[in-house]
Design a protein around this motif. Sequence first.
Motif, PDB file in Angstrom:
ATOM      1  N   ARG A  43       8.350   4.461 -48.245  1.00  0.00           N
ATOM      2  CA  ARG A  43       8.159   3.698 -47.032  1.00  0.00           C
ATOM      3  C   ARG A  43       8.248   4.430 -45.628  1.00  0.00           C
ATOM      4  NH1 ARG A  43      11.594  -1.180 -49.611  1.00  0.00           N
ATOM      5  NH2 ARG A  43      10.214  -1.749 -51.370  1.00  0.00           N
ATOM      6  N   THR A  44       9.434   5.353 -45.814  1.00  0.00           N
ATOM      7  CA  THR A  44       9.592   5.843 -44.352  1.00  0.00           C
ATOM      8  C   THR A  44       8.498   6.727 -44.028  1.00  0.00           C
ATOM      9  OG1 THR A  44      11.996   5.971 -45.111  1.00  0.00           O
ATOM     10  CG2 THR A  44      11.159   7.582 -43.372  1.00  0.00           C
ATOM     11  N   VAL A  45       7.855   7.524 -45.190  1.00  0.00           N
ATOM     12  CA  VAL A  45       6.751   8.382 -44.681  1.00  0.00           C
ATOM     13  C   VAL A  45       5.644   7.398 -44.075  1.00  0.00           C
ATOM     14  CG1 VAL A  45       4.737  10.017 -45.935  1.00  0.00           C
ATOM     15  CG2 VAL A  45       7.201  10.064 -46.684  1.00  0.00           C
ATOM     16  N   ILE A  46       5.282   6.463 -44.963  1.00  0.00           N
ATOM     17  CA  ILE A  46       4.229   5.488 -44.353  1.00  0.00           C
ATOM     18  C   ILE A  46       4.544   5.056 -42.952  1.00  0.00           C
ATOM     19  CG2 ILE A  46       2.748   3.692 -44.956  1.00  0.00           C
ATOM     20  CD1 ILE A  46       2.254   6.010 -46.606  1.00  0.00           C
ATOM     21  N   ASP A  47       5.890   4.613 -42.713  1.00  0.00           N
ATOM     22  CA  ASP A  47       6.197   4.315 -41.444  1.00  0.00           C
ATOM     23  C   ASP A  47       5.809   5.517 -40.196  1.00  0.00           C
ATOM     24  OD1 ASP A  47       7.112   1.722 -41.986  1.00  0.00           O
ATOM     25  OD2 ASP A  47       9.098   2.185 -42.068  1.00  0.00           O
ATOM     26  N   VAL A  48       6.138   6.556 -40.633  1.00  0.00           N
ATOM     27  CA  VAL A  48       5.721   7.583 -39.544  1.00  0.00           C
ATOM     28  C   VAL A  48       4.230   7.812 -39.260  1.00  0.00           C
ATOM     29  CG1 VAL A  48       5.862  10.118 -39.185  1.00  0.00           C
ATOM     30  CG2 VAL A  48       7.861   8.994 -40.156  1.00  0.00           C
ATOM     31  N   VAL A  49       3.467   7.729 -40.456  1.00  0.00           N
ATOM     32  CA  VAL A  49       2.093   7.824 -40.341  1.00  0.00           C
ATOM     33  C   VAL A  49       1.415   6.707 -39.363  1.00  0.00           C
ATOM     34  CG1 VAL A  49      -0.104   8.076 -41.214  1.00  0.00           C
ATOM     35  CG2 VAL A  49       1.835   9.146 -42.564  1.00  0.00           C
ATOM     36  N   TYR A  50       1.977   5.363 -39.785  1.00  0.00           N
ATOM     37  CA  TYR A  50       1.457   4.247 -38.708  1.00  0.00           C
ATOM     38  C   TYR A  50       1.901   4.035 -37.600  1.00  0.00           C
ATOM     39  CZ  TYR A  50      -1.406   2.082 -42.828  1.00  0.00           C
ATOM     40  OH  TYR A  50      -2.306   1.744 -43.584  1.00  0.00           O
ATOM     41  N   LYS A  51       2.957   4.798 -37.251  1.00  0.00           N
ATOM     42  CA  LYS A  51       3.655   4.511 -35.736  1.00  0.00           C
ATOM     43  C   LYS A  51       3.632   6.251 -35.380  1.00  0.00           C
ATOM     44  CE  LYS A  51       6.511   0.887 -37.608  1.00  0.00           C
ATOM     45  NZ  LYS A  51       8.053   0.611 -37.884  1.00  0.00           N
ATOM     46  N   PRO A  52       2.407   6.647 -34.816  1.00  0.00           N
ATOM     47  CA  PRO A  52       2.447   8.026 -34.431  1.00  0.00           C
ATOM     48  C   PRO A  52       3.553   8.316 -33.260  1.00  0.00           C
ATOM     49  CG  PRO A  52       0.218   6.895 -34.159  1.00  0.00           C
ATOM     50  CD  PRO A  52       1.269   6.046 -34.643  1.00  0.00           C
ATOM     51  N   GLU A  53       3.846   7.400 -32.450  1.00  0.00           N
ATOM     52  CA  GLU A  53       5.120   7.653 -31.453  1.00  0.00           C
ATOM     53  C   GLU A  53       6.452   8.099 -32.334  1.00  0.00           C
ATOM     54  OE1 GLU A  53       5.711   3.266 -32.592  1.00  0.00           O
ATOM     55  OE2 GLU A  53       3.962   4.569 -32.148  1.00  0.00           O
ATOM     56  N   MET A  54       6.726   7.594 -33.458  1.00  0.00           N
ATOM     57  CA  MET A  54       7.698   7.733 -34.344  1.00  0.00           C
ATOM     58  C   MET A  54       7.732   9.825 -34.400  1.00  0.00           C
ATOM     59  SD  MET A  54       9.890   5.789 -34.889  1.00  0.00           S
ATOM     60  CE  MET A  54      10.085   3.879 -34.851  1.00  0.00           C
ATOM     61  N   LEU A  55       6.663  10.210 -34.884  1.00  0.00           N
ATOM     62  CA  LEU A  55       6.642  11.670 -34.946  1.00  0.00           C
ATOM     63  C   LEU A  55       6.831  12.296 -33.924  1.00  0.00           C
ATOM     64  CD1 LEU A  55       6.155  13.932 -37.123  1.00  0.00           C
ATOM     65  CD2 LEU A  55       3.894  13.783 -36.538  1.00  0.00           C
ATOM     66  N   GLU A  56       6.488  11.902 -32.749  1.00  0.00           N
ATOM     67  CA  GLU A  56       6.910  12.570 -31.353  1.00  0.00           C
ATOM     68  C   GLU A  56       8.397  12.530 -31.220  1.00  0.00           C
ATOM     69  OE1 GLU A  56       4.643  10.831 -28.263  1.00  0.00           O
ATOM     70  OE2 GLU A  56       2.675  11.076 -29.082  1.00  0.00           O
ATOM     71  N   GLN A  57       9.040  11.442 -31.344  1.00  0.00           N
ATOM     72  CA  GLN A  57      10.240  11.270 -31.271  1.00  0.00           C
ATOM     73  C   GLN A  57      11.330  12.080 -32.097  1.00  0.00           C
ATOM     74  OE1 GLN A  57      11.462   7.004 -31.353  1.00  0.00           O
ATOM     75  NE2 GLN A  57       9.814   6.432 -30.374  1.00  0.00           N
ATOM     76  N   ILE A  58      10.759  12.066 -33.326  1.00  0.00           N
ATOM     77  CA  ILE A  58      11.130  12.708 -34.434  1.00  0.00           C
ATOM     78  C   ILE A  58      11.286  14.352 -34.098  1.00  0.00           C
ATOM     79  CG2 ILE A  58      10.917  13.872 -36.909  1.00  0.00           C
ATOM     80  CD1 ILE A  58      10.089  10.920 -37.772  1.00  0.00           C
ATOM     81  N   LYS A  59      10.037  14.911 -33.482  1.00  0.00           N
ATOM     82  CA  LYS A  59       9.987  16.156 -33.178  1.00  0.00           C
ATOM     83  C   LYS A  59      10.799  16.315 -31.846  1.00  0.00           C
ATOM     84  CE  LYS A  59       5.879  17.302 -35.595  1.00  0.00           C
ATOM     85  NZ  LYS A  59       4.625  17.976 -35.433  1.00  0.00           N
ATOM     86  N   HIS A  60      10.782  15.453 -31.087  1.00  0.00           N
ATOM     87  CA  HIS A  60      11.775  15.756 -29.797  1.00  0.00           C
ATOM     88  C   HIS A  60      12.934  16.055 -30.112  1.00  0.00           C
ATOM     89  CE1 HIS A  60      12.792  15.400 -25.489  1.00  0.00           C
ATOM     90  NE2 HIS A  60      13.441  14.461 -25.859  1.00  0.00           N
ATOM     91  N   GLU A  61      13.584  14.886 -30.889  1.00  0.00           N
ATOM     92  CA  GLU A  61      15.117  15.153 -31.401  1.00  0.00           C
ATOM     93  C   GLU A  61      15.323  16.691 -31.760  1.00  0.00           C
ATOM     94  OE1 GLU A  61      17.891  13.698 -34.890  1.00  0.00           O
ATOM     95  OE2 GLU A  61      17.152  12.153 -33.364  1.00  0.00           O
ATOM     96  N   PHE A  62      14.451  17.050 -32.833  1.00  0.00           N
ATOM     97  CA  PHE A  62      14.665  18.210 -33.583  1.00  0.00           C
ATOM     98  C   PHE A  62      14.640  19.392 -32.603  1.00  0.00           C
ATOM     99  CE2 PHE A  62      12.717  22.083 -35.519  1.00  0.00           C
ATOM    100  CZ  PHE A  62      13.596  22.347 -36.732  1.00  0.00           C
ATOM    101  N   ASN A  63      13.545  19.447 -31.753  1.00  0.00           N
ATOM    102  CA  ASN A  63      13.706  20.474 -30.679  1.00  0.00           C
ATOM    103  C   ASN A  63      14.788  20.480 -29.769  1.00  0.00           C
ATOM    104  OD1 ASN A  63      11.060  21.470 -31.899  1.00  0.00           O
ATOM    105  ND2 ASN A  63      10.020  20.098 -30.698  1.00  0.00           N
ATOM    106  N   ASN A  64      15.351  19.457 -29.459  1.00  0.00           N
ATOM    107  CA  ASN A  64      16.242  19.304 -28.529  1.00  0.00           C
ATOM    108  C   ASN A  64      17.882  19.211 -29.050  1.00  0.00           C
ATOM    109  OD1 ASN A  64      14.764  19.138 -25.747  1.00  0.00           O
ATOM    110  ND2 ASN A  64      13.677  18.025 -26.969  1.00  0.00           N
ATOM    111  N   SER A  65      17.832  19.537 -30.319  1.00  0.00           N
ATOM    112  CA  SER A  65      19.122  19.088 -30.947  1.00  0.00           C
ATOM    113  C   SER A  65      19.667  20.649 -31.138  1.00  0.00           C
ATOM    114  CB  SER A  65      19.077  18.473 -32.420  1.00  0.00           C
ATOM    115  OG  SER A  65      18.239  19.340 -33.135  1.00  0.00           O
TER     116      SER A  65
END
Length: 392
Positions: free
Chosen positions: A370-392
Amino acid sequence: KSTIDKAITGARERLRYVSNQIWENPELGMEEVKAHTLLTDFLEKEGFEVERSFVLKTAFRATFYTPASKTDATAVNACVVCEYDALPEIGHACGHNLIAEAGLAAAIGVKAVMEKCPHLKLKLTVMGTPDEEGSGGKIFLIKGGAFEGIDFAMMVHPFPFNAIYPNVLSISRMNIVYRGKSAHAAAFPWEGVNALDAAVNGYTAVSHMRQHLKPTWRVHGVITNGGIKPNIIPEKAEMDFNLRAPNNSELEELRIKMRGCFQSGATATGCCIEIDESEIPSSNMKSNTILGELYRSNVTLGIIYGDKESDRNTPSFSTDMGDVSHQVPSIHPTYAIDTDCPNHTSGFTAAANTTDSHELTLKAAACMARTVIDVVYKPEMLEQIKHEFNNS
């Protein structure tokens, strides 16, 4: 999400069979031949493109595409990770048969949505990673480029506690060899240089150092060679130690302290010392909180998670999934199976093959899907995921 649940439920018996076969045939790291065959055959029958012996002999990569993602470089590439190695003598005392089952189940759930919604720009990768308990197969896969192009990765792990953000420490391994000189222990002891005494001194020095170690540090070791016979002064002694700390910089502080302890044993006895740190260390887990909270939002009945602060108080462990989390955004939630026995015990081995543990594993797998599908259906989520990763 009902599509995910229906697909996983429909495959329940086949998934249980694979998990049971892995449990009944425990294989040590880099020797997981039967598990490799079971998992890759299963995924191939499910329509995945399977690359066997991928980078490592018993590793694999299986990929499933939607028509929309086959040639689209912008498609999300989600990775679900499987483990399947066992421990010496006590078999699947860390439940890796369940981890493998969870990876397959999540893949089936996600694939069902991909088949129902061919317009989704999603590529699903299932990564089979050997030898988590030993040399850290994921580290070799990282070096082989296996995680390049992956947008995020996840796996789940059976444990005595539920935690979305488990307390995963960096780990380093040391092999210490002391070399002295043999002699007859009764007739000419003064001719000898006792390597076992050096090891005991070094071991004791570690114990004395413990009062100066941070509460979050862990040091544990065994003497693996203490000589041949009591009437021979040991000319060689050997120890293996594991060192753990919350991050790589603290781990290096701890390594410096331990080198001093081990050197003191050699100095006190006149022995030579060799410290082998060539085995690649594993990093701490850098859990992605955006992914973690998405996972939390998908938790079903039967698994209850506390907040992030409570997760910090759960028992610590180490895993090469930590290294993956430093390469791509990742999560590694744990889920409690029905046992009071901790991992790496025979009691946990037994619990890793019960009906209850199997059912809980499928629930955790559904959360991943379900988490995988959520990320695909909510493109802004992937941007947030990558932003946190790149800035942590």
